[in-house]
Design a protein around this motif. Structure first.
Motif, PDB file in Angstrom:
ATOM      1  N   LEU A 188      -5.532   6.507   2.162  1.00 52.28           N
ATOM      2  CA  LEU A 188      -5.108   5.482   1.212  1.00 52.28           C
ATOM      3  C   LEU A 188      -5.024   6.081  -0.192  1.00 52.28           C
ATOM      4  CD1 LEU A 188      -4.560   2.441   0.605  1.00 52.28           C
ATOM      5  CD2 LEU A 188      -6.998   2.267   0.084  1.00 52.28           C
ATOM      6  N   ARG A 219       1.293  -5.816   3.812  1.00 50.92           N
ATOM      7  CA  ARG A 219       0.282  -6.513   4.588  1.00 50.92           C
ATOM      8  C   ARG A 219       0.835  -7.866   5.015  1.00 50.92           C
ATOM      9  NH1 ARG A 219      -6.039  -7.269   3.038  1.00 50.92           N
ATOM     10  NH2 ARG A 219      -6.468  -9.014   4.409  1.00 50.92           N
ATOM     11  N   PRO A 237      -8.564  -2.513   2.147  1.00 51.35           N
ATOM     12  CA  PRO A 237      -7.537  -1.735   2.861  1.00 51.35           C
ATOM     13  C   PRO A 237      -8.087  -1.067   4.120  1.00 51.35           C
ATOM     14  CG  PRO A 237      -7.525  -1.223   0.512  1.00 51.35           C
ATOM     15  CD  PRO A 237      -8.754  -2.039   0.768  1.00 51.35           C
ATOM     16  N   TYR A 254       0.822  -1.208   0.000  1.00 48.90           N
ATOM     17  CA  TYR A 254       0.000   0.000   0.000  1.00 48.90           C
ATOM     18  C   TYR A 254       0.858   1.261   0.000  1.00 48.90           C
ATOM     19  CZ  TYR A 254      -3.442  -3.337   1.839  1.00 48.90           C
ATOM     20  OH  TYR A 254      -4.259  -4.410   2.017  1.00 48.90           O
ATOM     21  N   TYR A 300      -3.041   0.774  -3.926  1.00 45.42           N
ATOM     22  CA  TYR A 300      -2.417  -0.455  -3.455  1.00 45.42           C
ATOM     23  C   TYR A 300      -2.279  -1.408  -4.628  1.00 45.42           C
ATOM     24  CZ  TYR A 300      -7.241  -2.274  -3.179  1.00 45.42           C
ATOM     25  OH  TYR A 300      -8.526  -2.646  -3.446  1.00 45.42           O
TER      26      TYR A 300
END
Lengths: 110, 112
Positions: free
Chosen positions: A45, A92, B100, A33, A48
């Motif tokens: 955000l 992640r 996310p 990300y 990603y």
């Protein structure tokens, strides 16, 4: 734990392209990300990429992933003053935990 | 959607006082995360919940820190007693399934 490393600072002229680099260590990461943090705000955000991809483009943003070298980059085309912020790379891990880098401060000069 | 909502945005209190930080995750999200951000240590994950159950609290620095999630729409992070070294920005984030994480705007905490 695993480490995510980024350069700490980048200065770029308005209108030029910015490239922010990141290296990670967990080869089993499924997603990587990019988040943006403006002063006094939370992490937003940006984009990603899934680990089976090597490139993703979203308007002015291009993400490149080199799994062999565990290297991730974010390119911002036509950088604007509003792009000045701290940019965090994150991988992640298992259970969906995110491991963040220390952030790259991007300063856009006129 | 309103996003992740945190309160208060700023808190200034004296050492020894109890501090309570609050978070409302995005509706429908089943994961909730508490982070702390400082210049020295960057972003640290303190604890996270899945379906209101604490899953991993290994990042909670000391017994002075506690977190609860009584229902799907509310979580608290408490520090009792607070110390000057707890001064930081505390973020809450939530996530729905594999999606996310989305962050709140944070609580800037200053302990005098």
């Amino acid at each position: 734990g695993e480490d995510v490393e980024q350069s700490l600072f980048l200065s770029v002229r308005e209108g030029d392209s910015s490239v922010i680099n990141c290296t990670y260590t967990d080869s089993s990461s499924t997603y990587l990300y990019w988040y943006k943090q403006e002063p006094g705000a939370g992490l937003q955000l940006l984009t990603y990429i899934f680990s089976n991809m090597d490139m993703k483009q979203d308007q002015r943003l291009t993400v490149l992933l080199n799994k062999k070298d565990k290297h991730l980059s974010l390119r911002i085309a036509d950088t604007q003053t509003g792009d000045s912020a701290i940019y965090f790379c994150a991988e992640r891990e298992s259970w969906g935990k995110l491991q963040f880098g220390a952030g790259t401060q991007v300063v856009v000069t006129p | 959607d309103a996003g992740v909502i945190q309160s208060p945005r700023h808190e200034v209190t004296e050492m020894g006082q109890e501090v309570t930080l609050r978070c409302k995750p995005i509706s429908g999200h089943d994961y909730l995360f508490w982070y702390r951000q400082t210049m020295m240590r960057g972003l640290e994950l303190l604890i996270y919940f899945n379906n209101n159950v604490p899953i991993d609290d290994s990042g909670m620095p000391e017994d002075r820190f506690s977190a609860k999630m009584p229902n799907a729409s509310f979580s608290t992070l408490k520090i009792q007693p607070s110390e000057p070294r707890d001064s930081a920005v505390y973020f809450c984030a939530s996530r729905g399934g594999p999606e996310p994480q989305h962050f709140g705007d944070g609580t800037r905490l200053s302990i005098l």
